[in-house]
Design a protein around this motif. Structure first.
Motif, PDB file in Angstrom:
ATOM      1  N   ILE A 480       0.868  -1.178   0.000  1.00  0.00           N
ATOM      2  CA  ILE A 480       0.000   0.000   0.000  1.00  0.00           C
ATOM      3  C   ILE A 480       0.906   1.229   0.000  1.00  0.00           C
ATOM      4  O   ILE A 480       2.120   1.116   0.176  1.00  0.00           O
ATOM      5  N   ASP A 481       0.332   2.374  -0.184  1.00  0.00           N
ATOM      6  CA  ASP A 481       1.068   3.646  -0.121  1.00  0.00           C
ATOM      7  C   ASP A 481       0.154   4.646   0.557  1.00  0.00           C
ATOM      8  O   ASP A 481      -0.599   5.371  -0.095  1.00  0.00           O
ATOM      9  N   GLU A 482       0.176   4.650   1.906  1.00  0.00           N
ATOM     10  CA  GLU A 482      -0.751   5.472   2.668  1.00  0.00           C
ATOM     11  C   GLU A 482      -0.004   6.231   3.769  1.00  0.00           C
ATOM     12  O   GLU A 482       0.932   5.707   4.367  1.00  0.00           O
ATOM     13  N   TRP A 483      -0.471   7.441   4.015  1.00  0.00           N
ATOM     14  CA  TRP A 483       0.092   8.279   5.076  1.00  0.00           C
ATOM     15  C   TRP A 483      -0.947   8.478   6.169  1.00  0.00           C
ATOM     16  O   TRP A 483      -2.136   8.608   5.891  1.00  0.00           O
ATOM     17  N   GLU A 484      -0.470   8.518   7.406  1.00  0.00           N
ATOM     18  CA  GLU A 484      -1.338   8.834   8.533  1.00  0.00           C
ATOM     19  C   GLU A 484      -0.637   9.862   9.412  1.00  0.00           C
ATOM     20  O   GLU A 484       0.593   9.824   9.570  1.00  0.00           O
ATOM     21  N   MET A 485      -1.428  10.777   9.972  1.00  0.00           N
ATOM     22  CA  MET A 485      -0.878  11.778  10.884  1.00  0.00           C
ATOM     23  C   MET A 485      -1.862  11.978  12.037  1.00  0.00           C
ATOM     24  O   MET A 485      -3.086  11.933  11.832  1.00  0.00           O
ATOM     25  N   TYR A 486      -1.318  12.159  13.236  1.00  0.00           N
ATOM     26  CA  TYR A 486      -2.160  12.287  14.426  1.00  0.00           C
ATOM     27  C   TYR A 486      -1.718  13.458  15.281  1.00  0.00           C
ATOM     28  O   TYR A 486      -0.526  13.751  15.387  1.00  0.00           O
ATOM     29  N   ASP A 487      -2.702  14.100  15.881  1.00  0.00           N
ATOM     30  CA  ASP A 487      -2.482  15.167  16.847  1.00  0.00           C
ATOM     31  C   ASP A 487      -2.672  14.548  18.231  1.00  0.00           C
ATOM     32  O   ASP A 487      -3.799  14.356  18.698  1.00  0.00           O
ATOM     33  N   LEU A 488      -1.569  14.214  18.896  1.00  0.00           N
ATOM     34  CA  LEU A 488      -1.637  13.490  20.166  1.00  0.00           C
ATOM     35  C   LEU A 488      -2.212  14.330  21.293  1.00  0.00           C
ATOM     36  O   LEU A 488      -2.696  13.781  22.282  1.00  0.00           O
ATOM     37  N   GLU A 489      -2.180  15.627  21.138  1.00  0.00           N
ATOM     38  CA  GLU A 489      -2.761  16.488  22.166  1.00  0.00           C
ATOM     39  C   GLU A 489      -4.281  16.399  22.139  1.00  0.00           C
ATOM     40  O   GLU A 489      -4.937  16.290  23.187  1.00  0.00           O
ATOM     41  N   LYS A 490      -4.866  16.441  20.944  1.00  0.00           N
ATOM     42  CA  LYS A 490      -6.320  16.399  20.804  1.00  0.00           C
ATOM     43  C   LYS A 490      -6.854  14.974  20.665  1.00  0.00           C
ATOM     44  O   LYS A 490      -8.032  14.727  20.931  1.00  0.00           O
ATOM     45  N   ASP A 491      -6.001  14.063  20.244  1.00  0.00           N
ATOM     46  CA  ASP A 491      -6.436  12.696  19.951  1.00  0.00           C
ATOM     47  C   ASP A 491      -5.397  11.698  20.474  1.00  0.00           C
ATOM     48  O   ASP A 491      -4.718  11.024  19.709  1.00  0.00           O
ATOM     49  N   PRO A 492      -5.251  11.585  21.798  1.00  0.00           N
ATOM     50  CA  PRO A 492      -4.193  10.729  22.362  1.00  0.00           C
ATOM     51  C   PRO A 492      -4.362   9.251  22.041  1.00  0.00           C
ATOM     52  O   PRO A 492      -3.384   8.494  22.065  1.00  0.00           O
ATOM     53  N   GLN A 493      -5.588   8.824  21.727  1.00  0.00           N
ATOM     54  CA  GLN A 493      -5.813   7.410  21.382  1.00  0.00           C
ATOM     55  C   GLN A 493      -5.634   7.138  19.887  1.00  0.00           C
ATOM     56  O   GLN A 493      -5.826   6.010  19.438  1.00  0.00           O
ATOM     57  N   GLU A 494      -5.290   8.166  19.117  1.00  0.00           N
ATOM     58  CA  GLU A 494      -5.009   8.027  17.681  1.00  0.00           C
ATOM     59  C   GLU A 494      -6.167   7.350  16.942  1.00  0.00           C
ATOM     60  O   GLU A 494      -6.023   6.336  16.279  1.00  0.00           O
ATOM     61  N   MET A 495      -7.305   7.982  17.047  1.00  0.00           N
ATOM     62  CA  MET A 495      -8.522   7.459  16.419  1.00  0.00           C
ATOM     63  C   MET A 495      -8.849   8.149  15.098  1.00  0.00           C
ATOM     64  O   MET A 495      -9.637   7.622  14.309  1.00  0.00           O
ATOM     65  N   ASN A 496      -8.246   9.307  14.843  1.00  0.00           N
ATOM     66  CA  ASN A 496      -8.621  10.088  13.657  1.00  0.00           C
ATOM     67  C   ASN A 496      -7.385  10.550  12.887  1.00  0.00           C
ATOM     68  O   ASN A 496      -6.636  11.416  13.350  1.00  0.00           O
ATOM     69  N   ASN A 497      -7.202   9.989  11.723  1.00  0.00           N
ATOM     70  CA  ASN A 497      -6.099  10.351  10.844  1.00  0.00           C
ATOM     71  C   ASN A 497      -6.371  11.732  10.245  1.00  0.00           C
ATOM     72  O   ASN A 497      -7.361  11.930   9.539  1.00  0.00           O
ATOM     73  N   ILE A 498      -5.496  12.687  10.524  1.00  0.00           N
ATOM     74  CA  ILE A 498      -5.713  14.073  10.075  1.00  0.00           C
ATOM     75  C   ILE A 498      -4.830  14.428   8.883  1.00  0.00           C
ATOM     76  O   ILE A 498      -4.693  15.605   8.546  1.00  0.00           O
ATOM     77  N   TYR A 499      -4.259  13.418   8.228  1.00  0.00           N
ATOM     78  CA  TYR A 499      -3.294  13.704   7.166  1.00  0.00           C
ATOM     79  C   TYR A 499      -3.895  14.563   6.059  1.00  0.00           C
ATOM     80  O   TYR A 499      -3.226  15.453   5.521  1.00  0.00           O
ATOM     81  N   GLU A 500      -5.156  14.335   5.694  1.00  0.00           N
ATOM     82  CA  GLU A 500      -5.788  15.091   4.610  1.00  0.00           C
ATOM     83  C   GLU A 500      -6.575  16.298   5.104  1.00  0.00           C
ATOM     84  O   GLU A 500      -7.204  16.992   4.309  1.00  0.00           O
ATOM     85  N   ASP A 501      -6.562  16.556   6.400  1.00  0.00           N
ATOM     86  CA  ASP A 501      -7.325  17.663   6.954  1.00  0.00           C
ATOM     87  C   ASP A 501      -6.639  18.986   6.581  1.00  0.00           C
ATOM     88  O   ASP A 501      -5.490  19.233   6.972  1.00  0.00           O
ATOM     89  N   PRO A 502      -7.323  19.876   5.851  1.00  0.00           N
ATOM     90  CA  PRO A 502      -6.698  21.133   5.412  1.00  0.00           C
ATOM     91  C   PRO A 502      -6.271  22.031   6.576  1.00  0.00           C
ATOM     92  O   PRO A 502      -5.359  22.850   6.426  1.00  0.00           O
ATOM     93  N   GLN A 503      -6.896  21.853   7.732  1.00  0.00           N
ATOM     94  CA  GLN A 503      -6.504  22.668   8.891  1.00  0.00           C
ATOM     95  C   GLN A 503      -5.091  22.340   9.371  1.00  0.00           C
ATOM     96  O   GLN A 503      -4.469  23.142  10.068  1.00  0.00           O
ATOM     97  N   TYR A 504      -4.605  21.159   8.990  1.00  0.00           N
ATOM     98  CA  TYR A 504      -3.282  20.722   9.424  1.00  0.00           C
ATOM     99  C   TYR A 504      -2.257  20.733   8.281  1.00  0.00           C
ATOM    100  O   TYR A 504      -1.216  20.116   8.386  1.00  0.00           O
ATOM    101  N   ALA A 505      -2.566  21.454   7.212  1.00  0.00           N
ATOM    102  CA  ALA A 505      -1.686  21.454   6.046  1.00  0.00           C
ATOM    103  C   ALA A 505      -0.278  21.951   6.395  1.00  0.00           C
ATOM    104  O   ALA A 505       0.738  21.374   5.957  1.00  0.00           O
ATOM    105  N   GLU A 506      -0.191  22.992   7.194  1.00  0.00           N
ATOM    106  CA  GLU A 506       1.115  23.530   7.564  1.00  0.00           C
ATOM    107  C   GLU A 506       1.882  22.552   8.460  1.00  0.00           C
ATOM    108  O   GLU A 506       3.092  22.351   8.289  1.00  0.00           O
ATOM    109  N   VAL A 507       1.174  21.950   9.394  1.00  0.00           N
ATOM    110  CA  VAL A 507       1.798  20.955  10.269  1.00  0.00           C
ATOM    111  C   VAL A 507       2.300  19.773   9.438  1.00  0.00           C
ATOM    112  O   VAL A 507       3.407  19.267   9.643  1.00  0.00           O
ATOM    113  N   ARG A 508       1.472  19.334   8.498  1.00  0.00           N
ATOM    114  CA  ARG A 508       1.862  18.211   7.644  1.00  0.00           C
ATOM    115  C   ARG A 508       3.145  18.511   6.879  1.00  0.00           C
ATOM    116  O   ARG A 508       4.054  17.678   6.812  1.00  0.00           O
ATOM    117  N   ALA A 509       3.249  19.689   6.333  1.00  0.00           N
ATOM    118  CA  ALA A 509       4.456  20.070   5.597  1.00  0.00           C
ATOM    119  C   ALA A 509       5.677  20.067   6.520  1.00  0.00           C
ATOM    120  O   ALA A 509       6.761  19.593   6.151  1.00  0.00           O
TER     121      ALA A 509
END
Length: 544
Positions: A480-509
């Protein structure tokens, strides 16, 4: 006056005084010389199952002593969450793709430097007792007594300086007894020592000691809040989470894991072959503890076709499986904690505590029902993080807490630093000596992770990633070729992959840039991934 004319009581007193003087001299020399190092490692011991971390699952008073009298690390992590590679990193201070032990299949090269070898060359006496899970005869040790492979809980074989010998009894107790024997009788007491005291427990399949077979029988454990994650299809995550094979209510086995010779539906599980290793007395104790519990479950849930059970009944069965798993897991830890207490008591009683660095850790973390899982392998938090406690009265204040991103990569350079031995340039870790003593707060702001063992048991996809104090970025690759990103402060259990979330575009970069920097810093690359993939697939297909 000649000794021959001394009366017996006087002579005895004089001999005792001389012996005490000699002992005091030895201990004084030890206390003033380079520090001893006692490195205690359990296998698959989750930080959630150490009471010093505050999760409330169990009590580990002896392990907690190390934290109370020294330091606890709250964000210690591993570079590769699987047994043998983690141990290779510990020894060499180098990432898996540098020391060559990327998975449990590839051989480990004992010819390369490791920190016990370097300390041995600088006057230390070295010993390894327990589990190392690396093929070949350990080098760098004056004495080694290791389990071959995973080893057995009951009546285990050990390789004593390379010679196979069977010991009757329980593996955790035997490992502790032999550790105490080496400390008391096997070492040169005029030399500083490095003692690696490594327990098999609590590795699968969690067979408790005879005295703890019914511990927790009067308790009911509540599964983690995301235990039923599989019912949602792991919504919010990617392919890797959905396709793993390590669900407690799924891949765990009626025999090997849940301790049934005959499963609830009347089929043989083969677990009797494991019990064949027991002595008659051990088997009688085991059966007396497990048979009534197993029969009670079969009476309640063993009738009918499991496929037709209601969702409520299926949840009841899943909850029973979780409780059988977690109770056995915690029972094995009770023996580990007992052993830690015995060894700490020995250090105190023999004047060694002040000048001995004591470390307690695990080869990685472990899932205790989070996401419905057991095992490790993923870069998700419960397996990525590992417990780490350290005591050294000369430099570490009691009750110290460290939240920096320390890794198992850092053990080797830290021990060399304490011993006053130069750290080889090829070691990639950093000494955390000044960090834990409070002399410095400067530390890395990101760590790098790799995992290679796929396709294999538990089917966790190959991946690598970077973590900071708040964010985590992972790349799953190969089939596969998949990316996952997590905000451990807001989501410590890593339930929501935010990689495609535009609000996190700068963090992703930013995270991509940090990942690139760390891969370059440590010398990793896509070419490495392909090299180790090809070698693994060749071995995997050969052994299919």
């Amino acid at each position: 006056m000649k000794l021959t004319k001394l009366k017996l009581p006087v002579l005895a007193a004089l001999i005792a005084f001389m012996a005490m003087a000699c002992q005091d001299k030895t201990e004084e020399k030890t206390e003033k010389g380079p520090p001893n190092i006692l490195f205690i490692m359990a296998d698959d011991h989750a930080y959630q199952a150490i009471s010093a971390y505050g999760h409330g699952l169990n009590e580990t008073p002896n392990i907690d002593r190390i934290a109370n009298e020294g330091a606890i690390f709250t964000r210690a992590t591993v570079t590769n969450s699987i047994c043998a590679p983690s141990r290779a990193v510990l020894l060499t201070g180098k990432h898996s793709f540098v020391n060559g032990k990327v998975d449990n299949v590839q051989p480990f090269d004992w010819e390369q430097d490791n920190f016990p070898k370097l300390l041995q060359k600088n006057g230390y006496q070295t010993a390894l007792i327990g589990k190392i899970h690396l093929d070949g005869l350990p080098t760098g040790f004056d004495y080694s007594m290791v389990l071959p492979g995973q080893g057995h809980y009951y009546n285990p074989d050990f390789l004593v300086n390379g010679e196979t010998k069977r010991f009757e009894g329980y593996v955790t107790d035997i490992t502790t007894e032999e550790t105490l024997k080496w400390l008391d009788q096997g070492r040169d007491k005029d030399k500083p020592f490095v003692l690696m005291y490594h327990q098999k427990a609590p590795h699968r399949n969690w067979k408790p000691a005879p005295e703890y077979l019914t511990l927790y029988d009067d308790q009911e454990f509540t599964p983690p809040s995301n235990f039923y994650d599989q019912e949602t299809g792991y919504a919010g995550r990617g392919t890797a989470a959905r396709t793993q094979e390590m669900e407690i209510d799924g891949e765990a086995m009626w025999g090997h894991d849940f301790k049934m010779v005959i499963d609830p539906y009347g089929d043989s599980t083969g677990f009797d072959r494991e019990l064949a290793r027991f002595t008659p007395e051990q088997l009688a104790q085991w059966n007396a503890a497990y048979d009534p519990k197993n029969e009670a479950f079969k009476k309640a849930f063993g009738q009918g076709d499991e496929a037709t059970f209601s969702p409520e009944k299926r949840r009841e069965i899943a909850n029973w499986k979780f409780n059988r798993y977690i109770k056995d897991y915690l029972r094995t830890i009770k023996s580990v904690d007992d052993g830690v207490g015995e060894v700490l008591d020995y250090l105190e009683a023999n004047g060694l505590a002040e000048n001995t660095i004591v470390v307690y850790t695990s080869d990685q973390g472990f899932y205790l029902g989070e996401h419905g899982w057991f095992d490790k392998r993923f870069m998700y938090e419960q397996s990525f993080r590992t417990p780490l406690l350290i005591r050294y009265p000369k430099e570490i204040e009691p009750g110290t807490s460290i939240d920096k991103l320390v890794q198992n990569l850092d053990f080797a350079p830290t021990f060399l630093d304490y011993a006053g031995v130069d750290v080889p340039k090829e070691m990639q870790g950093e000494s955390f000596r000044q960090l834990v003593s409070g002399e410095s707060s400067e530390w890395r702001d990101a760590v790098y992770y790799t995992y290679y063992e796929y396709p294999s048991v538990h089917m966790v996809k190959r991946h690598y990633g970077v973590a900071t104090d708040r964010y985590k970025l992972m790349h799953f690759y190969y089939d596969i070729d998949e990316w996952e990103m997590y905000d451990l402060e807001k989501d410590p259990q890593e339930m929501n992959n935010i990689y495609e979330d535009p609000q996190y575009a700068e963090v992703r970069a930013t995270m991509h840039e940090r990942l690139k920097e760390l891969r370059e810093k440590y010398g990793d690359s896509d070419a490495n991934d392909k090299k180790f993939l090809d070698a693994y697939l060749e071995a995997y297909n050969k052994n299919k």
